[in-house]
Design a protein around this motif. Structure first.
Motif, PDB file in Angstrom:
ATOM      1  N   SER A  96       0.821  -1.215   0.000  1.00  0.00           N
ATOM      2  CA  SER A  96       0.000   0.000   0.000  1.00  0.00           C
ATOM      3  C   SER A  96       0.849   1.257   0.000  1.00  0.00           C
ATOM      4  O   SER A  96       0.353   2.339   0.295  1.00  0.00           O
ATOM      5  N   GLY A  97       2.160   1.102  -0.289  1.00  0.00           N
ATOM      6  CA  GLY A  97       3.047   2.255  -0.259  1.00  0.00           C
ATOM      7  C   GLY A  97       3.010   3.059  -1.548  1.00  0.00           C
ATOM      8  O   GLY A  97       2.446   2.639  -2.559  1.00  0.00           O
ATOM      9  N   ALA A  98       3.609   4.227  -1.465  1.00  0.00           N
ATOM     10  CA  ALA A  98       3.668   5.101  -2.647  1.00  0.00           C
ATOM     11  C   ALA A  98       4.628   4.521  -3.688  1.00  0.00           C
ATOM     12  O   ALA A  98       5.601   3.846  -3.357  1.00  0.00           O
ATOM     13  N   THR A  99       4.335   4.784  -4.938  1.00  0.00           N
ATOM     14  CA  THR A  99       5.213   4.341  -6.016  1.00  0.00           C
ATOM     15  C   THR A  99       6.469   5.210  -6.048  1.00  0.00           C
ATOM     16  O   THR A  99       6.566   6.228  -5.347  1.00  0.00           O
ATOM     17  N   ARG A 100       7.415   4.812  -6.906  1.00  0.00           N
ATOM     18  CA  ARG A 100       8.632   5.612  -7.065  1.00  0.00           C
ATOM     19  C   ARG A 100       8.283   7.016  -7.558  1.00  0.00           C
ATOM     20  O   ARG A 100       8.854   8.009  -7.092  1.00  0.00           O
ATOM     21  N   GLY A 101       7.346   7.123  -8.508  1.00  0.00           N
ATOM     22  CA  GLY A 101       6.965   8.434  -9.013  1.00  0.00           C
ATOM     23  C   GLY A 101       6.310   9.300  -7.956  1.00  0.00           C
ATOM     24  O   GLY A 101       6.585  10.500  -7.849  1.00  0.00           O
ATOM     25  N   GLU A 102       5.433   8.702  -7.150  1.00  0.00           N
ATOM     26  CA  GLU A 102       4.775   9.462  -6.082  1.00  0.00           C
ATOM     27  C   GLU A 102       5.781   9.865  -5.007  1.00  0.00           C
ATOM     28  O   GLU A 102       5.707  10.970  -4.452  1.00  0.00           O
ATOM     29  N   THR A 103       6.721   8.986  -4.729  1.00  0.00           N
ATOM     30  CA  THR A 103       7.778   9.333  -3.764  1.00  0.00           C
ATOM     31  C   THR A 103       8.579  10.526  -4.256  1.00  0.00           C
ATOM     32  O   THR A 103       8.884  11.453  -3.496  1.00  0.00           O
ATOM     33  N   ALA A 104       8.943  10.489  -5.543  1.00  0.00           N
ATOM     34  CA  ALA A 104       9.724  11.589  -6.108  1.00  0.00           C
ATOM     35  C   ALA A 104       8.936  12.893  -6.081  1.00  0.00           C
ATOM     36  O   ALA A 104       9.503  13.966  -5.824  1.00  0.00           O
ATOM     37  N   ARG A 105       7.641  12.818  -6.334  1.00  0.00           N
ATOM     38  CA  ARG A 105       6.829  14.039  -6.318  1.00  0.00           C
ATOM     39  C   ARG A 105       6.743  14.622  -4.912  1.00  0.00           C
ATOM     40  O   ARG A 105       6.858  15.850  -4.729  1.00  0.00           O
ATOM     41  N   ALA A 106       6.539  13.768  -3.915  1.00  0.00           N
ATOM     42  CA  ALA A 106       6.485  14.255  -2.536  1.00  0.00           C
ATOM     43  C   ALA A 106       7.831  14.852  -2.127  1.00  0.00           C
ATOM     44  O   ALA A 106       7.892  15.910  -1.476  1.00  0.00           O
ATOM     45  N   ALA A 107       8.925  14.185  -2.525  1.00  0.00           N
ATOM     46  CA  ALA A 107      10.251  14.710  -2.199  1.00  0.00           C
ATOM     47  C   ALA A 107      10.470  16.068  -2.858  1.00  0.00           C
ATOM     48  O   ALA A 107      11.072  16.969  -2.261  1.00  0.00           O
ATOM     49  N   TRP A 108      10.012  16.225  -4.094  1.00  0.00           N
ATOM     50  CA  TRP A 108      10.165  17.498  -4.814  1.00  0.00           C
ATOM     51  C   TRP A 108       9.413  18.618  -4.074  1.00  0.00           C
ATOM     52  O   TRP A 108       9.938  19.717  -3.895  1.00  0.00           O
TER      53      TRP A 108
END
Length: 510
Positions: A96-108
Motif C-alpha cells: 500500500s506504499g507510494a510508487t517511485r513516481g509518487e515518492t519523487a513528487r512528494a520529495a520534490w
C-alpha cells in the motif's frame, strides 16, 4: 520497503521565491542539520481538532532543531519519543506504499516548498505529502484530506496552494540532470561553456544558481534562465585540454530524507527544504601552434635512387599524420616550387617531439625538386606545413663505344668510333671526350697500361642523353691503341667513363 541512495553533495542553501497565482508560494530552504534523534516541536501551520492520531491537532510542519519536518504516516500515533537520523529513500514501495513516481513528487514538494516558514504554505505541503504518499481518503479531495484543509482559517488558499504544488510536482519531479558543453578555440580565443539543467521530466530547470570554473581561469557565477541554461566565457591563453566544471546548487530533491520514529508505531516524518548540489564537467580543447622544421642544406641524389626528407616536429604529442610531397623537376633551383608536377606523396605518423624520416620517393628525371610537408592538426594543435628541403636529382651517365674498323686500319688513316651516351633522355647536353691511348707494341702492353699514360688524341663533342655520335681520330703509326670515352660531372649529371679494354674499344693498326 525502503531503498536508500547515497547523497551526492549537500551545500549551503539560498532563498528562492516563486510567485504563483495571486499569492506567493515560496521555496526557501532552511539550513539542514545532521542532528541525531530529537523530539519535534510545531514549526509553521494551523491548529485543527485532535483525533488521537498523528494527523490530528496540527496541519503544517514541525521542526527538529533548525530542520523542518512533515509527517508521512497520518494514521499512526503522535511521535513523542523522537526520530532517528535521516535516510535517503527514493521509493516507498510496498503493498500500500507510494510508487517511485509518487515518492519523487512528494520529495520534490518537500524540497521546493518545505523550507519556508509560512503557515498557509506549510499546511499545503502537509496536505500534498499525504495526498501523494498515502492517497485515498487522505488526498486533497478525499474525506480526511479535504476535512483537514477545511479546518484551517484560510482553507481556500491552502487548497489552491496544494493543487499548484501537486501539478508542479507532476511536471518537474524526478532526478535533475546537468550537462556541460564547451566550444574549442585557439590560443588567444574564447572558450564558451554552456550549462544545461533539466528537471525530472527533461524540461528546462530555471532559476538555479551555479558556478562555472575553467582550468587556469577565474570562476563565474550565474543562474539558469528560462531555457535551463547558463553561459560563461573564458579566455584561452594556453594550449591543451581545459576542464570546465559546473556546480549547480539549490537543486530540488527526488528522494525523501526520511526520519523513522524511535518508538515503533509512532509517526514517521520527512525533512523539508533539503536541496542537492550537482556537479558536471567536460573538456574543452584549445589549439596552439606546432613547429615543423625542414633541412636547409640541399641534398643531391642520383636519378632512380630514393629521395627522402627528415623533418623536426614539435607539437602536443598526439598521434597525427605527416604527409610529404616531392615536387619537380624544375629547370633551375630558383624555379622549384611546391606546386604543379610531383613525383608522388608519402606519409608517416608522428607523436612525440623529435626527428622523423619520411618514406622515400624515386625521381627518375634529372632536375631540381622541393619537398612540401604537412603535419595534421589535433584538437589541441594547429596544422602546420612547410616547403623546402631542396633536392637535386642528377642523371647517371653511361658511356659505351664501338670502333667501326678495329683491326683493318693501315697507318696513316682515320679511325671512326661510335660513342653512345645514355642514362637520361634528352637535354641538357654534356661534353663527351674520346681519349686515344697508344701506341702500344703489343696487346698485352695495352691491357697492362689500363687506359693510362700518353694520350694520342682526345676529340670532344657535346651530346644529349640517348644519342650516339661518331668520333674520328687520325692514326699515323702502327701499333695497338686503347679507346675510352669520358664526361665530367655537371649540376644535373654525374661524370662517367666507358670501360677500358672492353670489346670494341681497341684498335690494331698495321
Amino acid at each position: 520497503m525502503f531503498r536508500s541512495l547515497t547523497v551526492i553533495r549537500r551545500g549551503s542553501l539560498l532563498i528562492v521565491t516563486l510567485l504563483l497565482v495571486a499569492m506567493p508560494l515560496v521555496a526557501v530552504p532552511t539550513v539542514v542539520t545532521a542532528s541525531a534523534a530529537h523530539s519535534a516541536g510545531r514549526w509553521a501551520g494551523y491548529e485543527i481538532p485532535r483525533t488521537g492520531r498523528a494527523a490530528g491537532g496540527w496541519i503544517g510542519g514541525y521542526r527538529i532543531g533548525a530542520t523542518p519536518i512533515f509527517l508521512v504516516t497520518p494514521s499512526r500515533e503522535p511521535n513523542r519519543r523522537g526520530y532517528q537520523r535521516a535516510r535517503l529513500v527514493d521509493d516507498l514501495s510496498g503493498r500500500s506504499g507510494a510508487t517511485r513516481g509518487e515518492t519523487a513528487r512528494a520529495a520534490w514538494i518537500l524540497s521546493k516548498y518545505g523550507g519556508y516558514r509560512d503557515a498557509t504554505q506549510a499546511a499545503a505541503v502537509d496536505a500534498s505529502v499525504y495526498a501523494l504518499l498515502v492517497g485515498g481518503r487522505w488526498s486533497t479531495s478525499g474525506a480526511r484530506g479535504a476535512r483537514r484543509i477545511n479546518e484551517t482559517p484560510d482553507w481556500l488558499t491552502v487548497r489552491r496552494f496544494a493543487r499548484i504544488m501537486l501539478n508542479e510536482s507532476r511536471r518537474h519531479a524526478g532526478p535533475y540532470r546537468v550537462r556541460v558543453t564547451a566550444t574549442g578555440t585557439d590560443v588567444g580565443g574564447t572558450i564558451e561553456a554552456t550549462v544545461t539543467v533539466t528537471d525530472g521530466h527533461g524540461r528546462p530547470a530555471a532559476g538555479l544558481p551555479l558556478t562555472i570554473a575553467a582550468t587556469g581561469a577565474a570562476s563565474s557565477r550565474a543562474v539558469t534562465g528560462d531555457n535551463g541554461r547558463a553561459v560563461a566565457r573564458f579566455a584561452a591563453s594556453k594550449a591543451g585540454w581545459h576542464r570546465i566544471t559546473a556546480i549547480v546548487r539549490e537543486v530540488p530533491e527526488h528522494r525523501l530524507h526520511l526520519r523513522l520514529p524511535l518508538r515503533r508505531g509512532q509517526a514517521a516524518a520527512a525533512e523539508g527544504g533539503d536541496r542537492r548540489t550537482l556537479v558536471a564537467s567536460t573538456l574543452a580543447p584549445v589549439r596552439g601552434p606546432q613547429a615543423l622544421g625542414l633541412p636547409t642544406n640541399p641534398v643531391t641524389v642520383a636519378a632512380g635512387s630514393p629521395a627522402q626528407v627528415a623533418v623536426t616536429v614539435t607539437g602536443d604529442g598526439t598521434s597525427r599524420s605527416a604527409v610529404g610531397t616531392l615536387y619537380g623537376p624544375a629547370g633551375s633551383a630558383s624555379l622549384a616550387q611546391c606546386a604543379g608536377q610531383s613525383v608522388g606523396t608519402v606519409r608517416t605518423t608522428v607523436r612525440a617531439d623529435g626527428h622523423y624520416v619520411l618514406p622515400g620517393l624515386t625521381p627518375r628525371v634529372a632536375g631540381y625538386y622541393v619537398w612540401h610537408v604537412a603535419v595534421a592538426g589535433t584538437p589541441t594543435a594547429l596544422p602546420v606545413a612547410a616547403c623546402g628541403a631542396d633536392t637535386t636529382v642528377k642523371a647517371v651517365a653511361v658511356l659505351s663505344m664501338t670502333a667501326r674498323n678495329p683491326t683493318t686500319l693501315k697507318a696513316p688513316d682515320n679511325a671512326t668510333v661510335d660513342v653512345a651516351l645514355s642514362g637520361w633522355s634528352g637535354t641538357p647536353g654534356v661534353d663527351v671526350t674520346l681519349n686515344v691511348y697508344g701506341p702500344y707494341a703489343t696487346e698485352q702492353a695495352l691491357r697492362l697500361a689500363g687506359c693510362k699514360g700518353t694520350i694520342l688524341d682526345s676529340p670532344s663533342h657535346k651530346m644529349n642523353g640517348g644519342t650516339t655520335l661518331p668520333f674520328s681520330t687520325y692514326i699515323e703509326q702502327a701499333g695497338w691503341y686503347a679507346l675510352q670515352a669520358t664526361t665530367p660531372s655537371t649540376e644535373l649529371s654525374f661524370g662517367a667513363q666507358s670501360l677500358c679494354a672492353d670489346a670494341g674499344t681497341e684498335l690494331h693498326v698495321s
